[in-house]
Each structure stands twice: as C-alpha cells, then as structure tokens.
Write a protein that holds these residues in place. Structure first.
Motif, PDB file in Angstrom:
ATOM      1  N   THR A  71      54.256  38.042  40.285  1.00 35.29           N
ATOM      2  CA  THR A  71      53.690  38.912  39.914  1.00 35.29           C
ATOM      3  C   THR A  71      52.525  38.864  38.767  1.00 35.29           C
ATOM      4  OG1 THR A  71      54.795  38.651  38.297  1.00 35.29           O
ATOM      5  CG2 THR A  71      56.033  40.483  40.026  1.00 35.29           C
ATOM      6  N   HIS A  72      52.055  37.699  39.139  1.00 36.50           N
ATOM      7  CA  HIS A  72      50.607  37.002  38.183  1.00 36.50           C
ATOM      8  C   HIS A  72      49.398  37.293  38.905  1.00 36.50           C
ATOM      9  CE1 HIS A  72      53.166  33.548  35.823  1.00 36.50           C
ATOM     10  NE2 HIS A  72      53.939  34.672  35.771  1.00 36.50           N
ATOM     11  N   ILE A  73      49.279  38.502  37.909  1.00 34.01           N
ATOM     12  CA  ILE A  73      47.574  39.072  38.409  1.00 34.01           C
ATOM     13  C   ILE A  73      46.117  38.412  37.381  1.00 34.01           C
ATOM     14  CG2 ILE A  73      49.003  40.899  39.513  1.00 34.01           C
ATOM     15  CD1 ILE A  73      48.224  42.570  36.694  1.00 34.01           C
ATOM     16  N   PRO A  74      45.497  38.232  37.869  1.00 35.60           N
ATOM     17  CA  PRO A  74      44.325  38.470  36.856  1.00 35.60           C
ATOM     18  C   PRO A  74      44.243  38.782  35.680  1.00 35.60           C
ATOM     19  CG  PRO A  74      43.343  38.356  38.727  1.00 35.60           C
ATOM     20  CD  PRO A  74      45.232  38.941  38.933  1.00 35.60           C
ATOM     21  N   VAL A  75      43.989  39.159  34.950  1.00 36.23           N
ATOM     22  CA  VAL A  75      44.161  39.602  33.536  1.00 36.23           C
ATOM     23  C   VAL A  75      43.321  40.877  33.777  1.00 36.23           C
ATOM     24  CG1 VAL A  75      43.605  39.773  30.389  1.00 36.23           C
ATOM     25  CG2 VAL A  75      44.515  37.568  31.450  1.00 36.23           C
ATOM     26  N   THR A  76      42.013  40.534  34.008  1.00 32.80           N
ATOM     27  CA  THR A  76      40.867  41.952  34.476  1.00 32.80           C
ATOM     28  C   THR A  76      41.362  42.879  34.848  1.00 32.80           C
ATOM     29  OG1 THR A  76      39.791  40.889  36.258  1.00 32.80           O
ATOM     30  CG2 THR A  76      39.203  40.233  34.064  1.00 32.80           C
ATOM     31  N   TRP A  77      42.475  42.691  35.773  1.00 36.25           N
ATOM     32  CA  TRP A  77      43.672  43.567  36.802  1.00 36.25           C
ATOM     33  C   TRP A  77      44.742  44.605  35.670  1.00 36.25           C
ATOM     34  CZ3 TRP A  77      45.453  40.329  41.694  1.00 36.25           C
ATOM     35  CH2 TRP A  77      45.011  40.885  42.612  1.00 36.25           C
ATOM     36  N   GLY A  78      44.758  43.308  34.565  1.00 33.04           N
ATOM     37  CA  GLY A  78      45.871  44.323  34.125  1.00 33.04           C
ATOM     38  C   GLY A  78      45.280  45.017  33.245  1.00 33.04           C
ATOM     39  N   ILE A  79      43.869  44.377  32.507  1.00 33.69           N
ATOM     40  CA  ILE A  79      43.045  45.583  31.364  1.00 33.69           C
ATOM     41  C   ILE A  79      42.625  46.643  32.477  1.00 33.69           C
ATOM     42  CG2 ILE A  79      40.998  45.621  30.472  1.00 33.69           C
ATOM     43  CD1 ILE A  79      41.566  42.917  29.042  1.00 33.69           C
ATOM     44  N   ILE A  80      41.926  46.613  33.221  1.00 33.84           N
ATOM     45  CA  ILE A  80      40.953  47.780  34.319  1.00 33.84           C
ATOM     46  C   ILE A  80      42.578  48.953  34.668  1.00 33.84           C
ATOM     47  CG2 ILE A  80      40.180  48.550  36.539  1.00 33.84           C
ATOM     48  CD1 ILE A  80      38.799  45.653  36.393  1.00 33.84           C
TER      49      ILE A  80
END
Length: 168
Positions: free
Chosen positions: A60-69
């Motif tokens: 489930t790990h995603i880049p931090v930028t995806w999470g912020i967006i």
C-alpha cells in the motif's frame, strides 16, 4: 469475468464502495432524528484514522506527494459540498443536524465521480495503492467537513448558553 478485462477484485471494490456510500446515507439520515453532540461529530474521523494502519502493509506504500495530492483533493473539492450542506438547528434546547435534501445527491455525485476516478487511477497504480490513495482522499474529505461541523456546533452551543443566561 477476467476475459472481459474486468477483475473480480475491481468489482468487489466497486460494490463495497456503493454499499459503504448507501450505509453512510442511511446513518446520516438517522442522525437527523436524534440530538447531536461533540462526540458524535468528532468520532468518525478518529475512528477512520485507524485505516492508516494499512500503510504497515508494504504493497500500500505510495509516494508522499500522492498522499498530499489525494488529501488536498478530498479537502478542497470533496469536503466543500458537504460543509455547505451541513447545518444544525435547535429543538427544545437540543442541537440537531438539519436534514439536507441536497446531501444525498451530493454524496451520490461524489460516489459516481470517485468510481470514475477509481477506474482511471487503477489503470496507473496497483489495487492496494489505489485503495491507499482513495482512503487518503476520503480522509481528506471527512476531516475538514467534521472540523467545520464541530466549529458550527460549538458556536451554536455557545449561543444557546448565552441565550439561556439572558432568559434567567
């Protein structure tokens, strides 16, 4: 079903989203029949935050930028209609959430948009990553909405207390 390019997991996720949305509508409509409280307003995002435990699972790990967006998209675009249609009223000194006719249509519109975006996003990312992105988007929608409701609730509670002191 796999032969037509439709994955059973995708169908299950879509059906799950629909069931959750309908459950949310029923719960929200029932909530208008009982007085509300700060606890009832604050508890949903706190309970939902346990979903962040999914990130202990590596897929489930995603880049931090995806999470912020995703969070910002939920906060800016998806929470706004809910904030605009959530109002309280006072009945016999108790605070109730006012039923909004637009609420169901807004929620269903958000569900349709989410399902449409889900299909697009799922083509680009893995199913667990897609779930993670949409969880963060949903949390981004719920948190500002509930904060706005809490602020509105506290203002109304203060107004009720002020008015009750003036009556005495």
């Amino acid at each position: 079903m796999q032969a037509f390019g439709v994955k059973p997991v995708h169908i299950a996720a879509t059906l799950g989203s629909i069931v959750m949305a309908l459950t949310f509508v029923v719960i929200r409509l029932r909530a208008t029949k009982k007085p509300t409280s700060a606890k009832k307003i604050i508890l949903p995002p706190i309970a939902m935050s346990t979903g962040f435990l999914m990130f202990l699972y590596p897929s489930t790990h995603i880049p931090v930028t995806w999470g912020i967006i995703a969070f910002l998209a939920g906060a800016v675009f998806f929470s706004y209609p809910l904030i605009r249609t959530s109002h309280f009223h006072v009945v016999d000194g108790d605070i109730y959430l006012k039923r909004s006719k637009a609420f169901i249509f807004i929620l269903l519109g958000l569900l349709i948009l989410r399902l449409g975006l889900h299909s697009y996003v799922e083509e680009l990312f893995s199913i667990p990553q897609t779930g993670a992105v949409f969880f963060i988007l949903a949390f981004g929608m719920i948190l500002p909405w509930r904060v706005a409701m809490y602020i509105q609730y506290r203002r109304l509670l203060k107004k009720i207390k002020t008015e009750s002191h003036h009556v005495d």
